[in-house]
Motif scaffolding. Structure first.
Motif, PDB file in Angstrom:
ATOM      1  N   ARG A  67       0.864  -1.169   0.000  1.00 26.32           N
ATOM      2  CA  ARG A  67       0.000   0.000   0.000  1.00 26.32           C
ATOM      3  C   ARG A  67       0.910   1.231   0.000  1.00 26.32           C
ATOM      4  O   ARG A  67       2.121   1.115   0.116  1.00 26.32           O
ATOM      5  CB  ARG A  67      -0.942  -0.001   1.208  1.00 26.32           C
ATOM      6  CG  ARG A  67      -1.970  -1.131   1.163  1.00 26.32           C
ATOM      7  CD  ARG A  67      -2.908  -0.973  -0.039  1.00 26.32           C
ATOM      8  NE  ARG A  67      -4.015  -1.932  -0.031  1.00 26.32           N
ATOM      9  CZ  ARG A  67      -3.997  -3.091  -0.655  1.00 26.32           C
ATOM     10  NH1 ARG A  67      -2.899  -3.475  -1.291  1.00 26.32           N
ATOM     11  NH2 ARG A  67      -5.044  -3.879  -0.636  1.00 26.32           N
TER      12      ARG A  67
ATOM     13  N   HIS B 154      -0.278  -4.058   3.429  1.00 26.13           N
ATOM     14  CA  HIS B 154      -1.692  -4.336   3.717  1.00 26.13           C
ATOM     15  C   HIS B 154      -1.784  -5.287   4.906  1.00 26.13           C
ATOM     16  O   HIS B 154      -1.254  -6.393   4.860  1.00 26.13           O
ATOM     17  CB  HIS B 154      -2.305  -4.984   2.465  1.00 26.13           C
ATOM     18  CG  HIS B 154      -3.779  -5.112   2.505  1.00 26.13           C
ATOM     19  ND1 HIS B 154      -4.417  -6.302   2.222  1.00 26.13           N
ATOM     20  CD2 HIS B 154      -4.754  -4.219   2.764  1.00 26.13           C
ATOM     21  CE1 HIS B 154      -5.736  -6.114   2.304  1.00 26.13           C
ATOM     22  NE2 HIS B 154      -5.959  -4.858   2.630  1.00 26.13           N
TER      23      HIS B 154
ATOM     24  N   ASP C 162      -8.890  -8.846   2.066  1.00 27.03           N
ATOM     25  CA  ASP C 162     -10.120  -8.237   1.575  1.00 27.03           C
ATOM     26  C   ASP C 162     -11.071  -9.334   1.101  1.00 27.03           C
ATOM     27  O   ASP C 162     -10.672 -10.221   0.336  1.00 27.03           O
ATOM     28  CB  ASP C 162      -9.819  -7.270   0.432  1.00 27.03           C
ATOM     29  CG  ASP C 162      -9.005  -6.081   0.898  1.00 27.03           C
ATOM     30  OD1 ASP C 162      -9.259  -5.606   2.020  1.00 27.03           O
ATOM     31  OD2 ASP C 162      -8.100  -5.647   0.154  1.00 27.03           O
TER      32      ASP C 162
ATOM     33  N   HIS D 230     -16.292  -4.317  -0.276  1.00 24.31           N
ATOM     34  CA  HIS D 230     -15.658  -5.482   0.334  1.00 24.31           C
ATOM     35  C   HIS D 230     -15.454  -5.239   1.828  1.00 24.31           C
ATOM     36  O   HIS D 230     -15.533  -4.105   2.293  1.00 24.31           O
ATOM     37  CB  HIS D 230     -14.307  -5.798  -0.339  1.00 24.31           C
ATOM     38  CG  HIS D 230     -13.233  -4.780  -0.088  1.00 24.31           C
ATOM     39  ND1 HIS D 230     -13.053  -3.668  -0.883  1.00 24.31           N
ATOM     40  CD2 HIS D 230     -12.278  -4.696   0.869  1.00 24.31           C
ATOM     41  CE1 HIS D 230     -12.036  -2.955  -0.438  1.00 24.31           C
ATOM     42  NE2 HIS D 230     -11.537  -3.553   0.634  1.00 24.31           N
TER      43      HIS D 230
ATOM     44  N   HIS E 276     -12.654  -5.364   4.630  1.00 20.78           N
ATOM     45  CA  HIS E 276     -11.246  -5.489   4.995  1.00 20.78           C
ATOM     46  C   HIS E 276     -11.229  -6.089   6.400  1.00 20.78           C
ATOM     47  O   HIS E 276     -11.813  -5.536   7.335  1.00 20.78           O
ATOM     48  CB  HIS E 276     -10.560  -4.119   4.973  1.00 20.78           C
ATOM     49  CG  HIS E 276      -9.174  -4.140   5.555  1.00 20.78           C
ATOM     50  ND1 HIS E 276      -8.042  -4.260   4.768  1.00 20.78           N
ATOM     51  CD2 HIS E 276      -8.739  -4.064   6.829  1.00 20.78           C
ATOM     52  CE1 HIS E 276      -6.971  -4.245   5.554  1.00 20.78           C
ATOM     53  NE2 HIS E 276      -7.364  -4.134   6.816  1.00 20.78           N
TER      54      HIS E 276
END
Ligand SMILES: [Zn+2]
Length: 202
Positions: free
Chosen positions: A74, A79, A83, A163, A165
């Motif tokens: 990221r 990350h 997800d 979505h 996370h």
């Protein structure tokens, strides 16, 4: 008012009316023993996972798709979760009994979200929610399987990027802010029929 939030206002989940983050309906903590109802369909909480494993955090549709993207790059750091792509409005569950210790009020890239401090010594984070379950506040004790909100796209660049996370973090002796993320996927009880994508790593 947040785009997308009003779309679910007035819907029913867990027997409680869903309202936006600024809604005022407070009817007490969710109870897993109460059958949840949404769009006329029962919401089934996930099966209790074996010791040490993690329950699937949302009610999957047949289109549910899990990205294997813990540790992907990221802009500022890696990350810290995975997800799970699914339809807006799907129920999101407390994956452990525990205490809701922080609520994200459309904060940065998290959007609307929760931090759950589980009785198992882990910390769980849920981001990009569309709506919260009324009656669950910071400090509320939840039971495994309680519906804590719904899948959405808050905090994301695009409203169509719907979505959940989901993070799993080990706590050690510090506060939940000092917890350390681990890859949820090897721990996760993925429902049969739910697709898992190939590893995405930078
Ligand atoms: Zn993510």
């Amino acid at each position: 008012m947040v785009a997308g939030f009003a779309a679910v206002a007035g819907g029913l989940l867990g027997g409680r009316a869903l309202v936006g983050a600024i809604g005022t309906s407070v009817t007490g903590p969710a109870e897993a023993s109460t059958p949840a109802v949404r769009r006329g369909m029962a919401v089934l909480p996930p099966p209790s996972p074996p010791a040490g494993r993690v329950a699937f955090p949302l009610e999957p549709t047949s289109d549910c798709y899990v990205l294997d993207n813990f540790g992907d790059c990221r802009s500022s750091r890696l990350h810290e979760g995975i997800d799970i792509i699914d339809a807006r409005g799907q129920a999101v569950f407390a994956v452990q009994s525990g205490v809701m210790v922080h609520r994200y009020e459309n904060t940065g890239t998290a959007g609307f979200g929760w931090i759950l401090r589980g009785d198992d010594g882990r910390v769980y984070r849920f981001f990009h929610l569309d709506a919260f379950t009324p009656g669950i506040e910071v400090g509320t004790r939840v039971a495994f399987g309680d519906v804590i909100g719904t899948v959405g796209s808050t905090g994301n660049d695009s409203p169509s990027n719907v979505h959940l996370h989901f993070e799993v973090r080990t706590l050690g002796s510090g506060t939940h802010w000092q917890s350390v993320p681990v890859d949820p996927l090897p721990l996760l009880e993925v429902p049969s029929g739910t697709r898992v994508g190939p590893p995405l790593r930078c």
